[in-house]
Design a protein around this motif. Structure first.
Motif, mmCIF file in Angstrom:
data_model
loop_
_atom_site.group_PDB
_atom_site.id
_atom_site.type_symbol
_atom_site.label_atom_id
_atom_site.label_comp_id
_atom_site.label_asym_id
_atom_site.label_seq_id
_atom_site.Cartn_x
_atom_site.Cartn_y
_atom_site.Cartn_z
ATOM 1 N N PRO A 52 40.524 79.078 92.914
ATOM 2 C CA PRO A 52 40.731 78.466 92.169
ATOM 3 C C PRO A 52 42.245 79.230 91.285
ATOM 4 O O PRO A 52 43.270 78.788 91.147
ATOM 5 C CB PRO A 52 39.976 78.129 90.601
ATOM 6 N N LEU A 53 42.227 80.981 91.053
ATOM 7 C CA LEU A 53 43.447 81.465 90.838
ATOM 8 C C LEU A 53 45.046 81.254 91.497
ATOM 9 O O LEU A 53 45.679 81.028 91.150
ATOM 10 C CB LEU A 53 42.927 82.566 89.896
ATOM 11 N N ILE A 54 45.028 81.615 92.421
ATOM 12 C CA ILE A 54 45.268 80.889 93.501
ATOM 13 C C ILE A 54 46.116 79.808 93.031
ATOM 14 O O ILE A 54 46.995 79.748 93.601
ATOM 15 C CB ILE A 54 44.994 81.422 94.388
ATOM 16 N N GLY A 55 45.151 78.471 93.678
ATOM 17 C CA GLY A 55 45.874 77.009 93.537
ATOM 18 C C GLY A 55 46.611 77.600 92.413
ATOM 19 O O GLY A 55 47.862 76.658 92.511
ATOM 20 N N HIS A 56 45.977 77.652 91.265
ATOM 21 C CA HIS A 56 46.571 77.456 90.029
ATOM 22 C C HIS A 56 47.929 77.825 89.422
ATOM 23 O O HIS A 56 48.971 77.623 89.678
ATOM 24 C CB HIS A 56 45.780 77.605 88.964
ATOM 25 N N VAL A 57 48.065 79.432 90.369
ATOM 26 C CA VAL A 57 49.608 79.916 90.886
ATOM 27 C C VAL A 57 49.837 79.409 91.520
ATOM 28 O O VAL A 57 51.204 79.534 91.307
ATOM 29 C CB VAL A 57 48.643 81.653 90.656
ATOM 30 N N ARG A 58 49.931 79.194 92.739
ATOM 31 C CA ARG A 58 50.587 78.032 93.736
ATOM 32 C C ARG A 58 51.277 76.628 92.990
ATOM 33 O O ARG A 58 52.218 76.340 93.037
ATOM 34 C CB ARG A 58 49.604 77.545 95.068
ATOM 35 N N ASP A 59 50.616 75.987 92.323
ATOM 36 C CA ASP A 59 50.858 74.727 91.538
ATOM 37 C C ASP A 59 51.595 75.084 90.682
ATOM 38 O O ASP A 59 53.243 74.227 90.461
ATOM 39 C CB ASP A 59 49.154 74.222 90.513
#
Ligand code: ADP
Length: 256
Positions: free
Chosen positions: A114-121
């Motif tokens: 989820p952390l990488i998903g958040h950074v991408r967003d």
């Protein structure tokens, strides 16, 4: 430092105690020099946008006082300069906070997916502006590491933002998260940009180091991003591995 005592004054059996102390000060001198270079660099980086702001303010107060077109243009530039200074101060504060807690190991359990998903967003608007697509490649299971969530967000924001900024317009930035049994967890950020000549690679994490003069003029940045990344990863006992080929692209890998 040598104690101010002549050796012939030391009488065996006397009840006085003398201490001869030698200390190698070259490492201290090196750190001292680094510190003063850092202050000089930081002051210079702040002084440049400040001087430019003063120049624009003087022009707006004087020759361009009643020129609405100049007002609009100059205010836009002044806003950019002020934004640059804020970024620089934020980065300087981050570095100094990290130095204070360098010896404390972070201990939160962080799921990297989820952390990488958040950074991408967070970076989608920038990627869109630069014409770059960010693709994430995540395993099915959770990928947990011991760390500090906010700091790891800062690491991957820096690496993915760099890949978008210095990568090639219209191309893809790939982010791979790998977690294999009995292998270290790895996150790689891969771009198809111009790459980094080998002689620059060892210096990338130095404060204020930027590869080309063109970068410092055209690409927004402070030259502190990778220095912050290195500090955070050292605290996490993780490594940053850089593989780059000129004309092909660059991969920054974080190995936990
Ligand atoms: P900046 O604020 O300049 O982006 P960084 O410390 O993040 O500072 O990066 C230092 C320099 O490393 C950049 O100015 C750029 O020249 C180079 N660099 C970083 N990432 C990449 C990349 N993915 N491709 C090519 N050059 C890069």
């Amino acid at each position: 430092r040598v104690a101010p005592v002549a050796l012939e004054d030391v009488t065996p059996g006397s009840d006085s105690l003398y201490v001869l102390a030698f200390r190698d000060v070259s490492e201290l001198r090196r750190i001292e020099r680094m510190r003063s270079d850092f202050v000089a660099n930081a002051s210079h980086e702040l002084r440049t946008p400040l001087a430019s702001l003063r120049g624009f303010i003087e022009t707006l107060q004087g020759p361009a006082r009643s020129d609405p077109l100049a007002h609009e243009r100059f205010l836009g530039i002044m806003f950019d300069q002020a934004t640059r200074m804020s970024r620089l101060v934020d980065d300087l504060l981050s570095l100094s906070r990290l130095e204070l807690k360098a010896h404390i190991a972070p201990d939160q359990t962080v799921d990297l997916k989820p952390l990488i998903g958040h950074v991408r967003d967070t970076l989608l608007p920038l990627a869109e502006e630069l014409g770059v697509e960010i693709r994430t490649h995540l395993p099915d299971a959770k990928v947990e590491v011991l760390g500090d969530r906010d700091e790891l967000v800062q690491v991957f924001e820096n690496l993915i933002e760099n890949a978008c900024k210095y990568g090639q317009e219209g191309k893809v930035v790939d982010v791979f998260v790998r977690s294999e049994p009995s292998q270290p967890v790895e996150v790689s950020v891969v771009d198809c940009g111009p790459g980094i000549p080998a002689e620059h690679v060892p210096r990338l994490t130095e404060r204020f180091y930027r590869v080309s003069v063109a970068d410092s003029r055209s690409k927004k940045g402070t030259g502190l991003g990778l220095a912050i990344v290195k500090h955070i990863l050292t605290r996490h006992r993780a490594r940053l591995i850089v593989k780059s080929e000129v004309g092909k692209g660059t991969a920054f890998t974080v190995r936990f």
